[in-house]
Design an enzyme around this catalytic site. Structure first.
Site, PDB file in Angstrom:
ATOM      1  N   ASP A 211       0.927  -1.339  -0.034  1.00 34.35           N
ATOM      2  CA  ASP A 211       0.059   0.114  -0.155  1.00 34.35           C
ATOM      3  C   ASP A 211       0.909   1.242  -0.094  1.00 34.35           C
ATOM      4  O   ASP A 211       1.575   1.644   1.178  1.00 34.35           O
ATOM      5  CB  ASP A 211      -0.862  -0.098   1.437  1.00 34.35           C
ATOM      6  CG  ASP A 211      -1.636   1.344   1.466  1.00 34.35           C
ATOM      7  OD1 ASP A 211      -1.455   2.259   0.778  1.00 34.35           O
ATOM      8  OD2 ASP A 211      -2.545   1.235   2.224  1.00 34.35           O
ATOM      9  N   LYS A 237      -3.216  11.798  -3.640  1.00 32.12           N
ATOM     10  CA  LYS A 237      -2.055  12.146  -2.551  1.00 32.12           C
ATOM     11  C   LYS A 237      -0.902  12.414  -3.453  1.00 32.12           C
ATOM     12  O   LYS A 237       0.273  12.764  -2.774  1.00 32.12           O
ATOM     13  CB  LYS A 237      -1.896  10.714  -1.802  1.00 32.12           C
ATOM     14  CG  LYS A 237      -3.233  10.595  -1.127  1.00 32.12           C
ATOM     15  CD  LYS A 237      -3.074   9.750   0.386  1.00 32.12           C
ATOM     16  CE  LYS A 237      -4.240   9.213   0.629  1.00 32.12           C
ATOM     17  NZ  LYS A 237      -4.774   9.782   2.073  1.00 32.12           N
TER      18      LYS A 237
END
Ligand code: PMP
Length: 417
Positions: A211, A237
């Site tokens: 992740d 992000k």
């Protein structure tokens, strides 16, 4: 505001004034104070080039991809597939076939759970995660394990927020079908020793999903060098748009995996008797993709590359160190997460003040931080706290903003006490 912090080296790493000019949102006053945006782990702001790229796409090129023969459709398709190549190059994947556009990290992990997991997991098999995982790297595996009567195993951490690798060695067995682990913790900032984890996993013939939601924007990632089997991240992000994300998977694994969603674009031929599926990566991209999002992500990657991820890492490490030193000095504040290897996240609690009150008070000082469990409730349980306050940094943040944060924190403590 003049910074008293003694670190000027950052000015030499990045041209911060120029960079801040690239982000129109940062010019605002919030409650009459300069915006000090320290909620970057939740979502990053967008440079003008990303905003312009999306605007330009809708103004000049918009059309559906892959199926059209007309000019705009071909142009759209080209731009979309070009974005895929940018992602491939950015993480050094071997082939574009290994780059699947999804809606974000959560969707990417669910794709692996529902496709790889459903195919390979049997009763009593095991998936390994860690105590510090985000809910989106816990719940998809719980859903899968419930369905398959399989088990979720959890690698423990120590009090400063580092993984206990011995615990991984103890957990891994012939029942383990996948290790799914975060590269960087969104709550603690810990950088996990992923090379070691991957080595241990592969010695046991277990694939690893990384992740990378909190690492892709801070640390250089080379999927071939890491040898991870899957990698997930979100566009928003890394200075790109929301609603777009990436699943990287090794081609041989993706090839063997069944489709996750059915629909247009992912098929080769459909009859009522039988459907054959499209080749990679389209097999996993059912329906109309977030075309503008993918193109915007491509622009964000170009932008990050133009600054240089190594420069970003160095600059942000200096910011984090300065913030940690300054916040540590404030009586009554306890930092949660003191791993030796950290990036860009500073979580803390303050005696007798609820994080939500801290967040609200700081907002009136123009400082945007996040408070809560950060989608890591099991981690909050480990530290026996309900929530933390979290300041998270990006390369457009400055030492002056670190000072704005510390002054606002001191004021908060004064007012509440
Ligand atoms: N994993 C981590 C470590 C995260 O920080 C986040 C976002 N907070 C996610 C997964 C989920 O990302 P998204 O909501 O963009 O799917």
């Amino acid at each position: 505001m003049e910074s008293n912090l003694k670190t000027n080296i950052n000015e030499e790493i990045l041209n911060i004034e120029k960079i801040r000019n690239d982000f129109p949102i940062l010019k605002q006053l919030i409650h009459n104070k300069p915006l000090c945006y320290l909620d970057n782990a939740a979502s990053t702001q967008k440079p003008q080039i990303v905003i312009d790229t999306i605007n330009n796409f809708y103004s000049t090129t918009n059309s559906n991809i892959h199926r059209g023969v007309h000019y705009l459709s071909e142009k759209s398709t080209q731009a979309f597939e070009n974005a895929r190549i940018k992602v491939k190059d950015f993480i050094n994947a071997k082939s574009e076939k290994e780059i699947i556009f999804t809606s974000g990290t959560t969707a990417s992990i669910n794709l692996v759970a529902q496709s790889f997991g459903r195919k390979y997991l049997n009763e009593d098999d095991e998936i390994i995660v860690t105590t510090m995982e985000h809910h989106s790297n816990i719940v998809p595996w719980q859903l899968l394990c419930d369905e398959k009567n399989a088990n979720l195993k959890v690698v423990k951490i120590n009090d400063i927020g580092e993984l206990l690798l011995d615990s991984l060695n103890d957990l891994i067995s012939e029942k383990t079908k996948l290790i799914s682990v975060m590269h960087v913790s969104n709550t603690l900032g810990t950088i996990n020793p992923i090379k070691e984890i991957i080595k241990i996993a592969h010695q046991n013939n277990v694939p690893v999903l990384l992740d990378a939601a909190q690492s892709i924007q801070h640390i250089e990632i080379d999927v071939q060098e890491l040898d991870c089997d899957f990698l997930a991240f979100s566009g928003h992000k890394i200075y790109g748009p929301t609603g777009i994300g990436i699943l990287y998977g090794k081609e041989n694994l993706l090839d063997e995996m069944p489709p996750f969603m059915g629909g247009g674009d992912m098929i080769s031929k459909v009859t009522f008797e039988e459907t054959t599926f499209n080749e990679l990566p389209f097999k996993f991209e059912a329906g109309t993709s977030n075309i503008a999002g993918a193109i915007g992500l491509g622009a964000a990657i170009d932008y990050v590359k133009s600054i240089g991820i190594e420069n970003i890492k160095e600059y942000e490490t200096n910011l984090l160190n300065a913030a940690t030193d300054a916040v540590k000095e404030i009586p009554g504040i306890k930092i949660i997460g003191n791993a030796k290897e950290k990036t860009s996240v500073l979580s803390f609690v303050i005696d007798n003040i609820h994080p939500h009150d801290i967040g609200t008070f700081l907002d009136f000082e123009g400082v945007a931080i996040r408070t809560g469990h950060h989608c890591t409730q099991p981690l909050m349980d480990f530290f026996k706290i309900p929530a933390t306050s979290r300041a998270s940094f990006a390369f457009y943040n400055t030492l002056e903003e670190v000072e704005q944060l510390t002054i606002a924190l001191k004021k908060t403590i004064e007012v509440f006490n």
